[in-house]
Design a protein around this motif. Structure first.
Motif, PDB file in Angstrom:
ATOM      1  N   LYS A  35       0.572  -1.380   0.051  1.00 11.36           N
ATOM      2  CA  LYS A  35      -0.187   0.275  -0.075  1.00 11.36           C
ATOM      3  C   LYS A  35       0.903   1.360   0.186  1.00 11.36           C
ATOM      4  O   LYS A  35       0.679   2.070  -0.692  1.00 11.36           O
ATOM      5  N   PHE A  36       2.153   0.642   0.600  1.00 10.14           N
ATOM      6  CA  PHE A  36       2.954   2.199   0.618  1.00 10.14           C
ATOM      7  C   PHE A  36       4.407   1.475  -0.461  1.00 10.14           C
ATOM      8  O   PHE A  36       5.197   3.470  -0.235  1.00 10.14           O
ATOM      9  N   ASP A  37       3.983   1.447  -1.088  1.00 12.18           N
ATOM     10  CA  ASP A  37       4.684   1.142  -2.513  1.00 12.18           C
ATOM     11  C   ASP A  37       6.199   1.246  -1.814  1.00 12.18           C
ATOM     12  O   ASP A  37       7.470   1.828  -2.643  1.00 12.18           O
ATOM     13  N   LEU A  38       6.217  -0.061  -0.869  1.00 12.64           N
ATOM     14  CA  LEU A  38       8.101  -0.829  -0.147  1.00 12.64           C
ATOM     15  C   LEU A  38       7.566  -1.707  -0.683  1.00 12.64           C
ATOM     16  O   LEU A  38       6.504  -2.304  -0.261  1.00 12.64           O
ATOM     17  N   THR A  39       8.933  -2.521  -0.749  1.00 11.00           N
ATOM     18  CA  THR A  39       8.725  -3.836  -0.138  1.00 11.00           C
ATOM     19  C   THR A  39       9.412  -3.633   1.435  1.00 11.00           C
ATOM     20  O   THR A  39       9.215  -2.442   2.144  1.00 11.00           O
ATOM     21  N   HIS A  40       9.703  -5.516   1.841  1.00 14.10           N
ATOM     22  CA  HIS A  40      10.200  -5.245   3.504  1.00 14.10           C
ATOM     23  C   HIS A  40      11.436  -5.031   3.922  1.00 14.10           C
ATOM     24  O   HIS A  40      11.379  -4.402   4.290  1.00 14.10           O
ATOM     25  N   THR A  41      12.435  -5.202   2.635  1.00 17.04           N
ATOM     26  CA  THR A  41      12.664  -4.625   2.874  1.00 17.04           C
ATOM     27  C   THR A  41      13.714  -2.494   2.707  1.00 17.04           C
ATOM     28  O   THR A  41      14.139  -2.621   3.452  1.00 17.04           O
ATOM     29  N   GLN A  42      13.204  -2.920   1.449  1.00 10.46           N
ATOM     30  CA  GLN A  42      13.230  -1.127   1.264  1.00 10.46           C
ATOM     31  C   GLN A  42      12.667  -0.625   3.097  1.00 10.46           C
ATOM     32  O   GLN A  42      13.417   0.694   3.533  1.00 10.46           O
ATOM     33  N   PHE A  43      11.491  -0.939   3.319  1.00 12.56           N
ATOM     34  CA  PHE A  43      10.874  -0.606   4.741  1.00 12.56           C
ATOM     35  C   PHE A  43      12.114  -0.486   5.978  1.00 12.56           C
ATOM     36  O   PHE A  43      12.213   0.245   6.609  1.00 12.56           O
ATOM     37  N   VAL A  44      13.040  -1.554   6.086  1.00 13.18           N
ATOM     38  CA  VAL A  44      13.403  -2.582   7.176  1.00 13.18           C
ATOM     39  C   VAL A  44      15.275  -0.971   6.818  1.00 13.18           C
ATOM     40  O   VAL A  44      15.655  -1.073   8.284  1.00 13.18           O
ATOM     41  N   VAL A  45      15.114  -0.557   5.634  1.00 18.03           N
ATOM     42  CA  VAL A  45      16.369   0.174   5.382  1.00 18.03           C
ATOM     43  C   VAL A  45      15.896   1.617   5.577  1.00 18.03           C
ATOM     44  O   VAL A  45      16.327   2.197   6.425  1.00 18.03           O
ATOM     45  N   LEU A  46      14.544   1.890   5.413  1.00 20.26           N
ATOM     46  CA  LEU A  46      14.475   3.432   5.483  1.00 20.26           C
ATOM     47  C   LEU A  46      13.976   3.040   7.316  1.00 20.26           C
ATOM     48  O   LEU A  46      14.242   4.594   7.852  1.00 20.26           O
ATOM     49  N   ALA A  47      13.369   2.172   8.003  1.00 13.81           N
ATOM     50  CA  ALA A  47      13.391   2.368   9.171  1.00 13.81           C
ATOM     51  C   ALA A  47      14.722   2.277  10.297  1.00 13.81           C
ATOM     52  O   ALA A  47      15.125   3.170  11.048  1.00 13.81           O
ATOM     53  N   SER A  48      15.453   2.067   9.367  1.00 14.19           N
ATOM     54  CA  SER A  48      16.777   2.057  10.501  1.00 14.19           C
ATOM     55  C   SER A  48      17.693   3.106  10.428  1.00 14.19           C
ATOM     56  O   SER A  48      17.909   3.017  10.985  1.00 14.19           O
ATOM     57  N   LEU A  49      17.444   3.506   8.787  1.00 14.29           N
ATOM     58  CA  LEU A  49      18.641   4.979   8.679  1.00 14.29           C
ATOM     59  C   LEU A  49      16.807   5.949   9.806  1.00 14.29           C
ATOM     60  O   LEU A  49      17.893   6.574  10.331  1.00 14.29           O
ATOM     61  N   TYR A  50      16.096   5.625   9.837  1.00 21.65           N
ATOM     62  CA  TYR A  50      15.674   7.050  10.725  1.00 21.65           C
ATOM     63  C   TYR A  50      16.435   6.113  12.544  1.00 21.65           C
ATOM     64  O   TYR A  50      16.235   7.499  13.098  1.00 21.65           O
ATOM     65  N   TRP A  51      15.868   5.290  12.410  1.00 19.57           N
ATOM     66  CA  TRP A  51      16.784   5.298  13.913  1.00 19.57           C
ATOM     67  C   TRP A  51      17.840   5.545  14.172  1.00 19.57           C
ATOM     68  O   TRP A  51      18.554   6.397  14.730  1.00 19.57           O
ATOM     69  N   LEU A  52      19.134   4.915  13.157  1.00 19.10           N
ATOM     70  CA  LEU A  52      20.306   5.197  13.076  1.00 19.10           C
ATOM     71  C   LEU A  52      20.424   7.260  13.071  1.00 19.10           C
ATOM     72  O   LEU A  52      20.858   7.764  14.737  1.00 19.10           O
ATOM     73  N   SER A  53      20.113   7.697  12.777  1.00 19.65           N
ATOM     74  CA  SER A  53      19.309   8.745  12.343  1.00 19.65           C
ATOM     75  C   SER A  53      19.438   9.687  13.715  1.00 19.65           C
ATOM     76  O   SER A  53      19.642  10.949  14.003  1.00 19.65           O
ATOM     77  N   SER A  54      18.408   9.437  14.079  1.00 18.17           N
ATOM     78  CA  SER A  54      17.792   9.733  15.582  1.00 18.17           C
ATOM     79  C   SER A  54      18.810   9.664  17.000  1.00 18.17           C
ATOM     80  O   SER A  54      18.393  10.590  17.762  1.00 18.17           O
ATOM     81  N   LYS A  55      20.256   8.932  16.298  1.00 15.39           N
ATOM     82  CA  LYS A  55      20.615   8.222  17.420  1.00 15.39           C
ATOM     83  C   LYS A  55      22.692   9.195  17.290  1.00 15.39           C
ATOM     84  O   LYS A  55      22.782   9.486  17.983  1.00 15.39           O
ATOM     85  N   THR A  56      22.543   9.431  15.841  1.00  9.76           N
ATOM     86  CA  THR A  56      23.460  10.075  15.391  1.00  9.76           C
ATOM     87  C   THR A  56      23.415  10.819  13.926  1.00  9.76           C
ATOM     88  O   THR A  56      22.371  10.316  13.602  1.00  9.76           O
ATOM     89  N   GLU A  57      24.243  11.746  14.038  1.00  9.01           N
ATOM     90  CA  GLU A  57      24.207  12.610  12.060  1.00  9.01           C
ATOM     91  C   GLU A  57      25.591  11.943  11.175  1.00  9.01           C
ATOM     92  O   GLU A  57      26.299  10.999  11.294  1.00  9.01           O
ATOM     93  N   ASN A  58      25.320  12.053   9.932  1.00  7.05           N
ATOM     94  CA  ASN A  58      25.692  11.165   9.147  1.00  7.05           C
ATOM     95  C   ASN A  58      25.583  10.037   8.524  1.00  7.05           C
ATOM     96  O   ASN A  58      26.970   9.368   9.158  1.00  7.05           O
ATOM     97  N   ILE A  59      25.040   9.274   8.549  1.00 10.51           N
ATOM     98  CA  ILE A  59      24.513   8.138   8.873  1.00 10.51           C
ATOM     99  C   ILE A  59      25.005   7.513   7.421  1.00 10.51           C
ATOM    100  O   ILE A  59      25.118   7.993   6.177  1.00 10.51           O
TER     101      ILE A  59
END
Length: 148
Positions: A35-59
């Motif tokens: 429904k969101f035009d995402l694969t599971h792997t795309q979702f994991v990368v997007l969510a992981s980047l968001y999580w990592l970005s909330s802890k530090t900059e320049n991922i």
């Protein structure tokens, strides 16, 4: 009893059951994410980047690979797709000329916000019959013991 398998039936094999449960879970997650035009792997990368970005900059892409344990080439392909969808943006690293900084866009954040709600709702239903604290603790123990 088979002279190949030590189990009488496949349902006695932890690995087989885990494989089947994982496939079922991923199939249902993919239905939600479509429904969101995402694969599971795309979702994991997007969510992981968001999580990592909330802890530090320049991922960097390497940090995403290390965090998710997704193959380097697969991560590269997924990031390229997410860039095309305007969910991520990339810029030059200030000190490492080989590395690129990956950032999530506003569109990416909005997509993540609504997709996470549905994924978490499904996870609560799917895993709800388990003791999540113990289940997660045991999964982490397995991952730690085998290098995950």
């Amino acid at each position: 009893m088979s002279d190949i398998f030590r189990f009488e039936t496949p349902s006695e094999s932890n690995g087989f059951l885990l494989w089947k449960a994982t496939n079922l879970w991923q199939r249902e997650i993919n239905k939600i994410l479509k429904k969101f035009d995402l694969t599971h792997t795309q979702f994991v990368v997007l969510a992981s980047l968001y999580w990592l970005s909330s802890k530090t900059e320049n991922i960097t892409q390497v940090e995403i690979v290390n965090f998710t344990d997704i193959d380097k080439m697969m991560t590269s392909n997924v990031i390229r797709k997410l860039l095309e969808k305007k969910l991520l943006k990339r810029k030059e690293h200030k000190t490492d000329t080989r590395a690129k900084i990956i950032n999530i866009t506003e569109k990416g954040i909005e997509t993540l916000k609504i997709s996470v709600k549905e994924v978490e709702k499904f996870d609560a239903t799917f895993f709800g019959q388990l003791n999540n604290v113990e289940f997660n603790k045991e999964l982490l123990r397995l991952l730690n013991n085998y290098g995950g």
